[in-house]
Design an enzyme around this catalytic site. Sequence first.
Site, PDB file in Angstrom:
ATOM      1  CG  PHE A   1      -1.514  -2.866  -4.362  1.00  0.00           C
ATOM      2  CD1 PHE A   1      -2.772  -3.512  -4.822  1.00  0.00           C
ATOM      3  CD2 PHE A   1      -1.436  -1.924  -5.388  1.00  0.00           C
ATOM      4  CE1 PHE A   1      -3.354  -3.879  -5.887  1.00  0.00           C
ATOM      5  CE2 PHE A   1      -1.652  -2.249  -6.824  1.00  0.00           C
ATOM      6  CZ  PHE A   1      -2.980  -2.969  -6.784  1.00  0.00           C
TER       7      PHE A   1
ATOM      8  CD  GLU B   1       6.183  -6.897  -1.900  1.00  0.00           C
ATOM      9  OE1 GLU B   1       5.398  -7.383  -1.051  1.00  0.00           O
ATOM     10  OE2 GLU B   1       6.945  -6.007  -1.583  1.00  0.00           O
TER      11      GLU B   1
ATOM     12  NE  ARG C   1      12.480 -14.455   5.828  1.00  0.00           N
ATOM     13  CZ  ARG C   1      12.093 -15.923   6.148  1.00  0.00           C
ATOM     14  NH1 ARG C   1      10.713 -16.169   5.356  1.00  0.00           N
ATOM     15  NH2 ARG C   1      12.545 -16.586   6.742  1.00  0.00           N
TER      16      ARG C   1
ATOM     17  CG  ASN D   1     -12.541 -10.290  -9.700  1.00  0.00           C
ATOM     18  OD1 ASN D   1     -13.455  -9.084  -9.428  1.00  0.00           O
ATOM     19  ND2 ASN D   1     -12.489 -11.228  -8.605  1.00  0.00           N
TER      20      ASN D   1
ATOM     21  NE  ARG E   1      -5.861   2.060  -1.281  1.00  0.00           N
ATOM     22  CZ  ARG E   1      -5.388   2.191  -0.232  1.00  0.00           C
ATOM     23  NH1 ARG E   1      -4.970   3.350   0.360  1.00  0.00           N
ATOM     24  NH2 ARG E   1      -5.487   1.288   0.712  1.00  0.00           N
TER      25      ARG E   1
END
Lengths: 233, 233, 233, 233
Positions: free
Chosen positions: C77, C88, C92, C176, C187
Amino acid sequence: MISIVDDVTVRLIDHMGSDAAICQAARVSTAGENDAAETDKDAGLIRYLMKHRHGSPFEHGALKFFVEAPIFVVREFHRHRVGWGYNEMSGRYRQLEPRFYAPKPDRKLVNVGTSARPEFAAGGEAQAAAVNRRLRTCFQDSWNAYQWLLNDGIANEVARMVLPVATMSQMYATCNPRSLMHFLSLRVDSPDSTVRSRPQWEIQLVAERMEAEFARLFPATHGAFIANGRTAP
Amino acid sequence: MISIVDDVTVRLIDHMGSDAAICQAARVSTAGENDAAETDKDAGLIRYLMKHRHGSPFEHGALKFFVEAPIFVVREFHRHRVGWGYNEMSGRYRQLEPRFYAPKPDRKLVNVGTSARPEFAAGGEAQAAAVNRRLRTCFQDSWNAYQWLLNDGIANEVARMVLPVATMSQMYATCNPRSLMHFLSLRVDSPDSTVRSRPQWEIQLVAERMEAEFARLFPATHGAFIANGRTAP
Amino acid sequence: MISIVDDVTVRLIDHMGSDAAICQAARVSTAGENDAAETDKDAGLIRYLMKHRHGSPFEHGALKFFVEAPIFVVREFHRHRVGWGYNEMSGRYRQLEPRFYAPKPDRKLVNVGTSARPEFAAGGEAQAAAVNRRLRTCFQDSWNAYQWLLNDGIANEVARMVLPVATMSQMYATCNPRSLMHFLSLRVDSPDSTVRSRPQWEIQLVAERMEAEFARLFPATHGAFIANGRTAP
Amino acid sequence: MISIVDDVTVRLIDHMGSDAAICQAARVSTAGENDAAETDKDAGLIRYLMKHRHGSPFEHGALKFFVEAPIFVVREFHRHRVGWGYNEMSGRYRQLEPRFYAPKPDRKLVNVGTSARPEFAAGGEAQAAAVNRRLRTCFQDSWNAYQWLLNDGIANEVARMVLPVATMSQMYATCNPRSLMHFLSLRVDSPDSTVRSRPQWEIQLVAERMEAEFARLFPATHGAFIANGRTAP
């Protein structure tokens, strides 16, 4: 006295990459770095990438151009945002030069279509000459006003407001093969195109000269672009 | 008869998002979707993100503006490429209207600095009036030439070459909070700025009105932007 | 104990714009702001824009999604750069959860084509069950190692190195209509596509759900996208 | 048998441009193409551009790198979207190699800060050795599962789901000086930085090697970047 310019200038200043360098980047997907280069297979790989819309390998190159063109062309050019960097002459930081664009005789001037779907026709020599006289007069008047304002101490950025969009400008424009092909797909009207475009004649002049450099530096990529209906991947 | 316009127009057409929506996106890094929203902590989180240059959360919003401004402002605007989408009035597909920009009296006209580092000063009422008369005359001459060419059957895209960069244009411009802050950091000269900028007065007029809408819709984000020296993350 | 997830999650969080808003932006080229909206002509205008590759009007909208998907999907993606913003979950700044993706029975597992041109076939129930057992065992071992390292005081960012690319992640993704159509064109594998694509099955699951929301919110735009062979303008 | 890799690889493959080429592009704003180059003034001009956030001249160059790094580094890298092009090894089109990253002894492993603000400390030799044993065992188990699945006829894209984010990947990454400086400003933690960043140690290894090449090829630009607090223009 003003100068009338009836053409655009495009000069390749520098470049990076080649068809082989595009293939090198593409092969990392499937092969890793240590596989033998297979330059005899490069043209086939490039056609495959182009046809199947694998666009990212075409970003591993660069072309830097110097362009001289009227402001109305630069304005259209700057709508190309992705993969393009620009530096243009500034009417704020310098005083502009008395150079203005007026078409040469082979530029069709008359619209015989509609506003939304223009079709261009030549208007005959007499009309072309009359148009050029009128343009020249208008440019001279604008230039006189510009000079009058500057002489009055008015700031460059205010004085330039009177200058027409036909004023010649200069810029450096740097792109990669992918962003260049996207530009060419929209700014060159060609019977080879799957989807025809209707660029302004003057930006097509710029585009055609960029395309000539591109074809020379990346011949397999350019060939695949043509074979793909001039659709950028 | 031509019209002289002495101001720009900015109208917010639509928007998506809020300070809370920015925080929602930021918290996915550390918390996942199911954690309770902590709206009382939003302002602190936004300040933290801004200060530490975590820019991506500020992309989860949108602002759509209508702008009317002279071509020389639109030209500067279109240099902002990332996170901005534009549609502008076309001088090819329509005939333009006789609307031209000339400064109002509070616009400083005279450069008392150098070309590279202009400093602006007002020139007095008489000078301002003389400048405006000269601009108006020049615009009227250009408009007459434009009409003459169109009446002669010349295509819109050729006839418009005579029109000055002060011709008013219209566009829709859509951005996100991050790309808007980047624009504001360069196009508003403010004593709050860590790095001062020297935008043209007329694009600052556009930017200030966009900023007012932004401050209303995203108050915590706008406050953090100011507190961060008007540096976009 | 670990959880096995056999599906992705896509939720529309917010949006801006509509087919009419796209047309509003497009009409500024030819009409200016004051012309009457002609909503009965919107679908035709959108088809025209799509067919003739006038892409910019499709940037005046926004869609914000929440997505839960395995890391190997998020990785694909994030290759979509232009017109997309992401936040995301971070391995960490937080400890990850024991949630791992394993395919459900209707996911074809066996490659009966070549490496470069895979063709997928179902492997039968027994094989699918064996694969799932093996995946689950491997995920549990990785999770145990992750926990062992964390318990030993090892930093999150080091401990997570053992976690597989099937680990579930979460993100907010904002785009958009234009950037979404570009994503969908690559995809989703559809017989409607002029150029077929071969996306990984799991990213197609994400894309199909985004497409459903898009079709609901921008029906004329989506219809024109299909009619245009699923080629983004 | 698997291989453990305790470092990253960065190789400059090709480049375009120089400090002088950046100045050439910048000077078109103020001087036009015909002015004499003033190479003795280049360093001063570059410092001026950097300080005053004139970023566009730094886009007229290119650097192409080959990078080998673990997936978790590549994932962070790909969040840099603007001015970067990538091609990465694919786990769909090829079978991956048994190469996994595990830290060398000088990598601090223990978090003595908080989750949100980690502070790293070395854990001692015994702990480092124990961590490496655990990583190696886990990677071997994952690799065994990967091989088992492939031997069972399972497609590459499914089998790879078990592989950890420490699996080594390879990519070509092409950027320009501006986008590289933006990357360096976030991915190198330096006392020279006006705003400190906390990159993962392993991506900093990649960034530092890119920076060394950049400093060699564009010394004045690199010097101005440092002098400007490592803030990209």
